[in-house]
Scaffold this motif. Structure first.
Motif, PDB file in Angstrom:
ATOM      1  N   ARG A 135       0.883  -1.159   0.000  1.00  0.00           N
ATOM      2  CA  ARG A 135       0.000   0.000   0.000  1.00  0.00           C
ATOM      3  C   ARG A 135       0.920   1.208   0.000  1.00  0.00           C
ATOM      4  N   ASP A 136       0.960   1.916  -1.120  1.00  0.00           N
ATOM      5  CA  ASP A 136       1.688   3.179  -1.172  1.00  0.00           C
ATOM      6  C   ASP A 136       0.749   4.266  -0.672  1.00  0.00           C
ATOM      7  N   ILE A 137       1.216   5.028   0.297  1.00  0.00           N
ATOM      8  CA  ILE A 137       0.352   5.990   0.982  1.00  0.00           C
ATOM      9  C   ILE A 137       0.851   7.401   0.712  1.00  0.00           C
ATOM     10  N   GLU A 138       0.035   8.161  -0.010  1.00  0.00           N
ATOM     11  CA  GLU A 138       0.392   9.557  -0.324  1.00  0.00           C
ATOM     12  C   GLU A 138       0.255  10.408   0.949  1.00  0.00           C
ATOM     13  N   PRO A 139       1.063  11.489   1.044  1.00  0.00           N
ATOM     14  CA  PRO A 139       0.993  12.320   2.258  1.00  0.00           C
ATOM     15  C   PRO A 139      -0.440  12.764   2.602  1.00  0.00           C
ATOM     16  N   HIS A 140      -1.224  13.140   1.595  1.00  0.00           N
ATOM     17  CA  HIS A 140      -2.574  13.666   1.881  1.00  0.00           C
ATOM     18  C   HIS A 140      -3.533  12.575   2.348  1.00  0.00           C
ATOM     19  N   GLU A 141      -3.152  11.312   2.193  1.00  0.00           N
ATOM     20  CA  GLU A 141      -4.028  10.211   2.619  1.00  0.00           C
ATOM     21  C   GLU A 141      -3.900   9.902   4.107  1.00  0.00           C
ATOM     22  N   ILE A 142      -2.864  10.442   4.748  1.00  0.00           N
ATOM     23  CA  ILE A 142      -2.651  10.151   6.173  1.00  0.00           C
ATOM     24  C   ILE A 142      -3.462  11.148   7.011  1.00  0.00           C
ATOM     25  N   PRO A 143      -4.476  10.666   7.752  1.00  0.00           N
ATOM     26  CA  PRO A 143      -5.288  11.593   8.545  1.00  0.00           C
ATOM     27  C   PRO A 143      -4.463  12.232   9.656  1.00  0.00           C
ATOM     28  N   GLN A 144      -4.741  13.510   9.912  1.00  0.00           N
ATOM     29  CA  GLN A 144      -4.109  14.209  11.033  1.00  0.00           C
ATOM     30  C   GLN A 144      -5.204  14.769  11.916  1.00  0.00           C
ATOM     31  N   VAL A 145      -5.131  14.474  13.220  1.00  0.00           N
ATOM     32  CA  VAL A 145      -6.150  14.968  14.142  1.00  0.00           C
ATOM     33  C   VAL A 145      -5.517  15.904  15.159  1.00  0.00           C
ATOM     34  N   THR A 146      -6.329  16.873  15.621  1.00  0.00           N
ATOM     35  CA  THR A 146      -5.903  17.756  16.704  1.00  0.00           C
ATOM     36  C   THR A 146      -6.268  17.085  18.021  1.00  0.00           C
ATOM     37  N   LEU A 147      -5.295  17.011  18.925  1.00  0.00           N
ATOM     38  CA  LEU A 147      -5.490  16.273  20.174  1.00  0.00           C
ATOM     39  C   LEU A 147      -6.191  17.131  21.227  1.00  0.00           C
ATOM     40  N   ALA A 148      -6.816  16.463  22.199  1.00  0.00           N
ATOM     41  CA  ALA A 148      -7.639  17.152  23.197  1.00  0.00           C
ATOM     42  C   ALA A 148      -6.843  18.166  24.018  1.00  0.00           C
ATOM     43  N   ASN A 161      -9.213   7.949  19.169  1.00  0.00           N
ATOM     44  CA  ASN A 161     -10.494   8.501  19.610  1.00  0.00           C
ATOM     45  C   ASN A 161     -10.204   9.819  20.315  1.00  0.00           C
ATOM     46  N   VAL A 162     -10.663  10.918  19.732  1.00  0.00           N
ATOM     47  CA  VAL A 162     -10.502  12.233  20.365  1.00  0.00           C
ATOM     48  C   VAL A 162     -11.891  12.764  20.672  1.00  0.00           C
ATOM     49  N   ALA A 163     -12.199  12.890  21.966  1.00  0.00           N
ATOM     50  CA  ALA A 163     -13.488  13.401  22.429  1.00  0.00           C
ATOM     51  C   ALA A 163     -14.656  12.665  21.764  1.00  0.00           C
ATOM     52  N   GLY A 164     -14.528  11.350  21.677  1.00  0.00           N
ATOM     53  CA  GLY A 164     -15.632  10.542  21.161  1.00  0.00           C
ATOM     54  C   GLY A 164     -15.661  10.383  19.657  1.00  0.00           C
ATOM     55  N   VAL A 165     -14.775  11.081  18.964  1.00  0.00           N
ATOM     56  CA  VAL A 165     -14.722  10.946  17.504  1.00  0.00           C
ATOM     57  C   VAL A 165     -13.555  10.035  17.140  1.00  0.00           C
ATOM     58  N   VAL A 166     -13.881   8.917  16.489  1.00  0.00           N
ATOM     59  CA  VAL A 166     -12.850   7.948  16.128  1.00  0.00           C
ATOM     60  C   VAL A 166     -12.375   8.221  14.703  1.00  0.00           C
ATOM     61  N   THR A 167     -11.056   8.337  14.543  1.00  0.00           N
ATOM     62  CA  THR A 167     -10.476   8.511  13.210  1.00  0.00           C
ATOM     63  C   THR A 167      -9.603   7.306  12.914  1.00  0.00           C
TER      64      THR A 167
END
Ligand code: CO
Length: 286
Positions: A135-148, A161-167
């Protein structure tokens, strides 16, 4: 609730691999010390082309997975089947070698910074001989989340899972259920991650300093050092004396014998010898 403690520190040691690429090896540098299912973690980080220009010419693998994650730089991946993949800054490649792959990973730059990681993840006995998969993974395909509590996490594998939202990250559903996070914390920020008590967990700190463990029961971790965590259902770390960046790896242990000879990782000595014979006979990959 049991907060995991820092059980063992694994310093990274300078070494070289491929045709002479300079790197630092934490996991995998001490014989017999692995964090099942993880076998090895290398960091390459240099501004000097002499350290990376020779690259990794054609070489085989059997019986496990390699995960390459680039922070800076450009590598071209090619294999015996004619697959080609560009690995660029912020991108990754998940490769399941299975019964066999012969590939090269060569720099596509003659100057500038080359920085990233290669992780080896073991496969259970019944998956060691399955066909190779990528699986070749392009930079834009990697999810980034802001932490609590501040900071961010990139999710290459597993979920958060950040504040009930699972990514979900890009890679999910593998037997070893790997978690691969790249976490960036501002000074003083804590980070909490909840996971199964029986999963292995490992941190590799590549920038800054961390305190690992619950407040009042922490141990410091310094830069370019790995940490094996004790069992528990919560991971707590805090950036100390400035911002910190680290990889958090966790997964379901395979609990099978591991016999490794260079790029072949099997369950028995016979299977490793078979891999060597198959490679010499030109039938490693089937
Ligand atoms: Co390789």
């Amino acid at each position: 609730m049991t907060v995991r403690t820092l059980q063992q520190v694994i310093p990274s040691v300078p070494t070289s691999d491929g045709a002479g690429v300079k790197l630092r090896r934490s996991l995998g540098s001490q014989r017999g010390l692995t964090v099942d299912p993880f076998l090895m973690l290398d960091e390459f980080s240099t501004d000097n082309p002499d350290d990376y220009i020779a690259g990794f010419p054609a070489h085989p693998h059997r019986g496990f997975e390699t995960v390459t994650y680039m922070l800076d730089g450009h590598l071209l991946h090619e294999d015996h089947l004619g697959n080609r993949g560009d690995l660029k800054s912020g991108g990754a490649q998940w490769m399941t070698a299975g019964r066999g792959i012969i590939h090269s990973e060569m720099p596509q730059q003659t100057e500038g910074r080359m920085r990233g990681f290669q992780l080896w993840v073991n496969l259970p006995a019944n998956e060691k001989m399955k066909p190779a998969w990528y699986r070749d993974i392009e930079p834009h395909e990697i999810p980034q989340v802001t932490l609590a509590d501040g900071g961010t996490a990139k999710i290459i594998a597993g979920s958060i899972n950040v504040a009930g939202v699972v990514t979900d990250g890009v890679i999910t559903g593998h037997t070893t259920d790997p978690l691969y996070l790249d976490v960036d914390l501002p000074n003083g920020s804590p980070f909490h991650y909840y996971l199964r008590d029986d999963y292995s967990a490992f941190i590799y700190l590549y920038e800054g300093a961390l305190q690992v463990g619950a407040p009042g029961n922490t141990r410091p971790l310094t830069m370019q050092t790995g940490a094996v965590l004790s069992p528990g259902d919560q991971i707590t770390v805090t950036a100390d004396n400035g911002p910190a960046r680290f990889l958090l790896l966790a997964g379901k242990p395979i609990k099978e014998p591991v016999v490794q000879y260079g790029p072949f990782v099997m369950n028995t000595r016979d299977e490793v010898e078979q891999a060597v014979r198959d490679y010499q006979a030109g039938v490693l990959t089937g």
